[in-house]
Structure formats: C-alpha cells, structure tokens
Design a protein around this motif. Structure first.
Motif, mmCIF file in Angstrom:
data_model
loop_
_atom_site.group_PDB
_atom_site.id
_atom_site.type_symbol
_atom_site.label_atom_id
_atom_site.label_comp_id
_atom_site.label_asym_id
_atom_site.label_seq_id
_atom_site.Cartn_x
_atom_site.Cartn_y
_atom_site.Cartn_z
ATOM 1 N N ARG A 1 0.847 -1.197 0.000
ATOM 2 C CA ARG A 1 0.000 0.000 0.000
ATOM 3 C C ARG A 1 0.878 1.241 0.000
ATOM 4 O O ARG A 1 1.861 1.316 0.736
ATOM 5 C CB ARG A 1 -0.885 0.046 1.247
ATOM 6 C CG ARG A 1 -1.931 -1.022 1.280
ATOM 7 C CD ARG A 1 -3.144 -0.564 0.547
ATOM 8 N NE ARG A 1 -4.081 -1.662 0.418
ATOM 9 C CZ ARG A 1 -5.035 -1.688 -0.465
ATOM 10 N NH1 ARG A 1 -5.201 -0.694 -1.286
ATOM 11 N NH2 ARG A 1 -5.841 -2.713 -0.531
ATOM 12 N N SER B 1 2.039 4.686 1.120
ATOM 13 C CA SER B 1 1.947 5.218 2.489
ATOM 14 C C SER B 1 1.075 6.465 2.604
ATOM 15 O O SER B 1 0.529 6.736 3.671
ATOM 16 C CB SER B 1 3.343 5.529 3.033
ATOM 17 O OG SER B 1 3.960 6.536 2.254
ATOM 18 N N THR C 1 -1.452 7.486 0.021
ATOM 19 C CA THR C 1 -2.765 7.358 -0.623
ATOM 20 C C THR C 1 -3.447 6.023 -0.342
ATOM 21 O O THR C 1 -4.626 5.878 -0.643
ATOM 22 C CB THR C 1 -2.626 7.494 -2.147
ATOM 23 O OG1 THR C 1 -1.864 6.380 -2.638
ATOM 24 C CG2 THR C 1 -1.944 8.804 -2.526
ATOM 25 N N GLU C 2 -2.708 5.063 0.186
ATOM 26 C CA GLU C 2 -3.178 3.699 0.417
ATOM 27 C C GLU C 2 -3.539 2.964 -0.877
ATOM 28 O O GLU C 2 -4.183 1.927 -0.850
ATOM 29 C CB GLU C 2 -4.328 3.658 1.420
ATOM 30 C CG GLU C 2 -3.912 4.130 2.804
ATOM 31 C CD GLU C 2 -4.951 3.867 3.861
ATOM 32 O OE1 GLU C 2 -5.889 3.078 3.633
ATOM 33 O OE2 GLU C 2 -4.814 4.466 4.927
ATOM 34 N N GLU C 3 -3.087 3.501 -2.009
ATOM 35 C CA GLU C 3 -3.315 2.839 -3.294
ATOM 36 C C GLU C 3 -2.574 1.500 -3.312
ATOM 37 O O GLU C 3 -1.432 1.400 -2.862
ATOM 38 C CB GLU C 3 -2.796 3.726 -4.421
ATOM 39 C CG GLU C 3 -2.931 3.119 -5.795
ATOM 40 C CD GLU C 3 -2.360 4.016 -6.887
ATOM 41 O OE1 GLU C 3 -2.638 3.705 -8.052
ATOM 42 O OE2 GLU C 3 -1.647 4.982 -6.587
#
Length: 74
Positions: free
Chosen positions: A27, A29, A31-33
């Motif tokens: 993930r 850090s 945007t958690e994309e």
C-alpha cells in the motif's frame, strides 16, 4: 540469468516479452493505493519494481494484458 532459469521463477510475462515474478501487494503510504511489488527476471538485470495495481493488471488498447499470468503447475 537465462530465459529457462527465469521461466522457472516467473509468474508473469510483460507484453514486450520480459519475465517477471510478483512478490506481493503493498500500500502506498500516503494514498493507500494498492501497488504491485514485482521482480524483473529476464532479459535484463534483475531488480525490484513497483507499479499501481490498476496499471499492472490493465489491458492495452489492442486487448493484450500488460502483464499476462503464466501457467504455474500446482
């Protein structure tokens, strides 16, 4: 690494012919994309790369997958 050695480790083939091994999903850090962590095996020097999961899994305009999964024996 030879193509035969890379084929034994590879999970995907890039549309341009290179062989890759998916390490996992990480993930971003901020945007958690979802990001795919993968290793380039052949034909150039080995190395780790990351790419957004949506881009890794996308299909190109001509219908070709960017990274096609290889058949892996169970």
């Amino acid at each position: 690494m030879t193509e035969t050695e890379a084929r034994a480790l590879a999970t995907h083939r890039h549309y341009k012919g290179g062989l890759y091994r998916v390490i996992g999903v990480a993930r971003h850090s901020e945007t958690e994309e979802a990001m795919i962590v993968y290793e380039h095996l052949w034909p150039h020097e080995r190395g780790l790369w990351v790419r957004p999961a949506a881009m890794f899994n996308e299909t190109l305009a001509d219908g070709t997958p960017r990274f096609a999964p290889l058949d892996i024996p169970l």
